[in-house]
Structures are given as C-alpha cells and as structure tokens.
Design a protein around this motif. Structure first.
Motif, PDB file in Angstrom:
ATOM      1  N   UNK A  46       0.828  -1.212   0.000  1.00  0.00           N
ATOM      2  CA  UNK A  46       0.000   0.000   0.000  1.00  0.00           C
ATOM      3  C   UNK A  46       0.856   1.253   0.000  1.00  0.00           C
ATOM      4  N   UNK A  47       1.997   1.201   0.667  1.00  0.00           N
ATOM      5  CA  UNK A  47       2.886   2.367   0.745  1.00  0.00           C
ATOM      6  C   UNK A  47       3.480   2.723  -0.614  1.00  0.00           C
ATOM      7  N   UNK A  48       3.494   1.791  -1.557  1.00  0.00           N
ATOM      8  CA  UNK A  48       4.049   2.058  -2.883  1.00  0.00           C
ATOM      9  C   UNK A  48       3.136   2.913  -3.762  1.00  0.00           C
ATOM     10  N   UNK A  49       1.865   2.980  -3.424  1.00  0.00           N
ATOM     11  CA  UNK A  49       0.906   3.718  -4.247  1.00  0.00           C
ATOM     12  C   UNK A  49       1.333   5.179  -4.380  1.00  0.00           C
ATOM     13  N   UNK A  50       1.410   5.642  -5.617  1.00  0.00           N
ATOM     14  CA  UNK A  50       1.754   7.032  -5.891  1.00  0.00           C
ATOM     15  C   UNK A  50       3.242   7.330  -5.875  1.00  0.00           C
ATOM     16  N   UNK A  51       4.081   6.326  -5.740  1.00  0.00           N
ATOM     17  CA  UNK A  51       5.520   6.580  -5.659  1.00  0.00           C
ATOM     18  C   UNK A  51       6.216   6.527  -7.022  1.00  0.00           C
ATOM     19  N   UNK A  52       5.500   6.234  -8.074  1.00  0.00           N
ATOM     20  CA  UNK A  52       6.090   6.233  -9.401  1.00  0.00           C
ATOM     21  C   UNK A  52       5.121   6.903 -10.364  1.00  0.00           C
ATOM     22  N   UNK A  53       5.657   7.399 -11.471  1.00  0.00           N
ATOM     23  CA  UNK A  53       4.812   8.065 -12.454  1.00  0.00           C
ATOM     24  C   UNK A  53       4.078   7.036 -13.294  1.00  0.00           C
ATOM     25  N   UNK A  54       2.863   7.399 -13.682  1.00  0.00           N
ATOM     26  CA  UNK A  54       2.102   6.529 -14.566  1.00  0.00           C
ATOM     27  C   UNK A  54       2.730   6.529 -15.950  1.00  0.00           C
ATOM     28  N   UNK A  55       2.573   5.435 -16.655  1.00  0.00           N
ATOM     29  CA  UNK A  55       3.052   5.357 -18.031  1.00  0.00           C
ATOM     30  C   UNK A  55       2.205   6.286 -18.890  1.00  0.00           C
ATOM     31  N   UNK A  56       2.797   6.933 -19.879  1.00  0.00           N
ATOM     32  CA  UNK A  56       2.013   7.839 -20.730  1.00  0.00           C
ATOM     33  C   UNK A  56       1.006   7.072 -21.586  1.00  0.00           C
ATOM     34  N   UNK A  57      -0.066   7.758 -21.943  1.00  0.00           N
ATOM     35  CA  UNK A  57      -1.066   7.165 -22.822  1.00  0.00           C
ATOM     36  C   UNK A  57      -0.511   7.109 -24.242  1.00  0.00           C
ATOM     37  N   UNK A  58      -1.107   6.274 -25.079  1.00  0.00           N
ATOM     38  CA  UNK A  58      -0.654   6.099 -26.454  1.00  0.00           C
ATOM     39  C   UNK A  58      -0.649   7.428 -27.210  1.00  0.00           C
ATOM     40  N   UNK A  59      -1.630   8.269 -26.971  1.00  0.00           N
ATOM     41  CA  UNK A  59      -1.709   9.559 -27.651  1.00  0.00           C
ATOM     42  C   UNK A  59      -0.482  10.418 -27.342  1.00  0.00           C
ATOM     43  N   UNK A  60      -0.042  10.386 -26.089  1.00  0.00           N
ATOM     44  CA  UNK A  60       1.138  11.158 -25.698  1.00  0.00           C
ATOM     45  C   UNK A  60       2.397  10.601 -26.359  1.00  0.00           C
ATOM     46  N   UNK A  61       2.493   9.285 -26.441  1.00  0.00           N
ATOM     47  CA  UNK A  61       3.663   8.664 -27.044  1.00  0.00           C
ATOM     48  C   UNK A  61       3.758   8.961 -28.539  1.00  0.00           C
ATOM     49  N   UNK A  62       2.616   9.064 -29.192  1.00  0.00           N
ATOM     50  CA  UNK A  62       2.587   9.256 -30.652  1.00  0.00           C
ATOM     51  C   UNK A  62       2.453  10.718 -31.068  1.00  0.00           C
ATOM     52  N   UNK A  63       2.424  11.646 -30.113  1.00  0.00           N
ATOM     53  CA  UNK A  63       2.178  13.058 -30.418  1.00  0.00           C
ATOM     54  C   UNK A  63       3.223  13.633 -31.371  1.00  0.00           C
ATOM     55  N   UNK A  64       4.451  13.232 -31.278  1.00  0.00           N
ATOM     56  CA  UNK A  64       5.522  13.792 -32.111  1.00  0.00           C
ATOM     57  C   UNK A  64       5.663  13.078 -33.449  1.00  0.00           C
ATOM     58  N   UNK A  65       4.862  12.081 -33.746  1.00  0.00           N
ATOM     59  CA  UNK A  65       5.016  11.301 -34.965  1.00  0.00           C
ATOM     60  C   UNK A  65       4.249  11.864 -36.157  1.00  0.00           C
ATOM     61  N   UNK A  66       3.454  12.885 -35.977  1.00  0.00           N
ATOM     62  CA  UNK A  66       2.705  13.455 -37.089  1.00  0.00           C
ATOM     63  C   UNK A  66       1.371  12.752 -37.284  1.00  0.00           C
ATOM     64  N   UNK A  67       0.703  13.082 -38.407  1.00  0.00           N
ATOM     65  CA  UNK A  67      -0.616  12.544 -38.684  1.00  0.00           C
ATOM     66  C   UNK A  67      -0.519  11.280 -39.531  1.00  0.00           C
ATOM     67  N   UNK A  68      -1.422  10.364 -39.290  1.00  0.00           N
ATOM     68  CA  UNK A  68      -1.525   9.177 -40.138  1.00  0.00           C
ATOM     69  C   UNK A  68      -2.140   9.570 -41.466  1.00  0.00           C
ATOM     70  N   UNK A  69      -1.814   8.839 -42.516  1.00  0.00           N
ATOM     71  CA  UNK A  69      -2.468   9.081 -43.792  1.00  0.00           C
ATOM     72  C   UNK A  69      -3.808   8.375 -43.808  1.00  0.00           C
ATOM     73  N   UNK A  70      -4.697   8.816 -44.669  1.00  0.00           N
ATOM     74  CA  UNK A  70      -6.024   8.226 -44.754  1.00  0.00           C
ATOM     75  C   UNK A  70      -5.893   6.805 -45.296  1.00  0.00           C
ATOM     76  N   UNK A  71      -6.665   5.919 -44.790  1.00  0.00           N
ATOM     77  CA  UNK A  71      -6.634   4.527 -45.241  1.00  0.00           C
ATOM     78  C   UNK A  71      -7.581   4.339 -46.429  1.00  0.00           C
ATOM     79  N   UNK A  72      -7.244   3.361 -47.219  1.00  0.00           N
ATOM     80  CA  UNK A  72      -8.100   3.046 -48.375  1.00  0.00           C
ATOM     81  C   UNK A  72      -9.366   2.353 -47.912  1.00  0.00           C
ATOM     82  N   UNK A  73     -10.453   2.583 -48.613  1.00  0.00           N
ATOM     83  CA  UNK A  73     -11.674   1.856 -48.353  1.00  0.00           C
ATOM     84  C   UNK A  73     -11.575   0.485 -49.010  1.00  0.00           C
ATOM     85  N   UNK A  74     -12.218  -0.496 -48.416  1.00  0.00           N
ATOM     86  CA  UNK A  74     -12.235  -1.833 -49.016  1.00  0.00           C
ATOM     87  C   UNK A  74     -13.318  -1.962 -50.012  1.00  0.00           C
TER      88      UNK A  74
END
Length: 76
Positions: free
Chosen positions: A48-76
């Motif tokens: 219980x004492x460990x709770x809050x003692x480390x930072x949460x992992x970033x969300x996927x959006x934060x990790x991919x923020x510097x990668x730019x925009x995806x291109x539009x996908x083709x329709x099937x």
C-alpha cells in the motif's frame, strides 16, 4: 491462546527450523507469520505504501504526439 498439535516428518521439521533460524524468529513466530501471510485478505502495508511513488506510463496519444498525422486509409 489455543494450541495446535501438528504431525510432520523430520525433513519438514528441519526445513521449518532452518527457515525460522534464517529469519531470526522462533519456530512458533515463523509459523504464525507464514499463516498470516497465506490467509491475508488485503494488501500488505508495504505494498500500500508504494501507491503514488512512481509516475504513470504515458497514454498512447502522448507517445505518438511527435510522430505526425496518419495518412487516410483506403476503403475496401
């Protein structure tokens, strides 16, 4: 306090005695600790004492923020 009679073989007795000695406890204290650990219904204070003692992992959006925009996908 209740007493419990437990029949064990010599090998098991030697293991219990060695483990208790290594832990610096009497056999009775060591057995009580093991029983308490195995029958616990909640998290130990040390966990219980460990709770809050480390930072949460970033969300996927934060990790991919510097990668730019995806291109539009083709329709099937």
């Amino acid at each position: 306090m209740k007493q419990l009679l437990l029949e064990i073989d010599e090998t098991t007795e030697a293991k219990i005695n060695a483990a208790a000695k290594t832990a610096g406890l009497s056999t009775q204290q060591w057995l009580r600790r093991i029983i308490d650990e195995k029958t616990a219904t909640g998290w130990p204070k040390s966990i219980k004492a460990l709770a809050g003692t480390w930072q949460d992992a970033p969300f996927a959006e934060e990790l991919r923020a510097a990668e730019g925009q995806d291109i539009a996908r083709e329709d099937f």
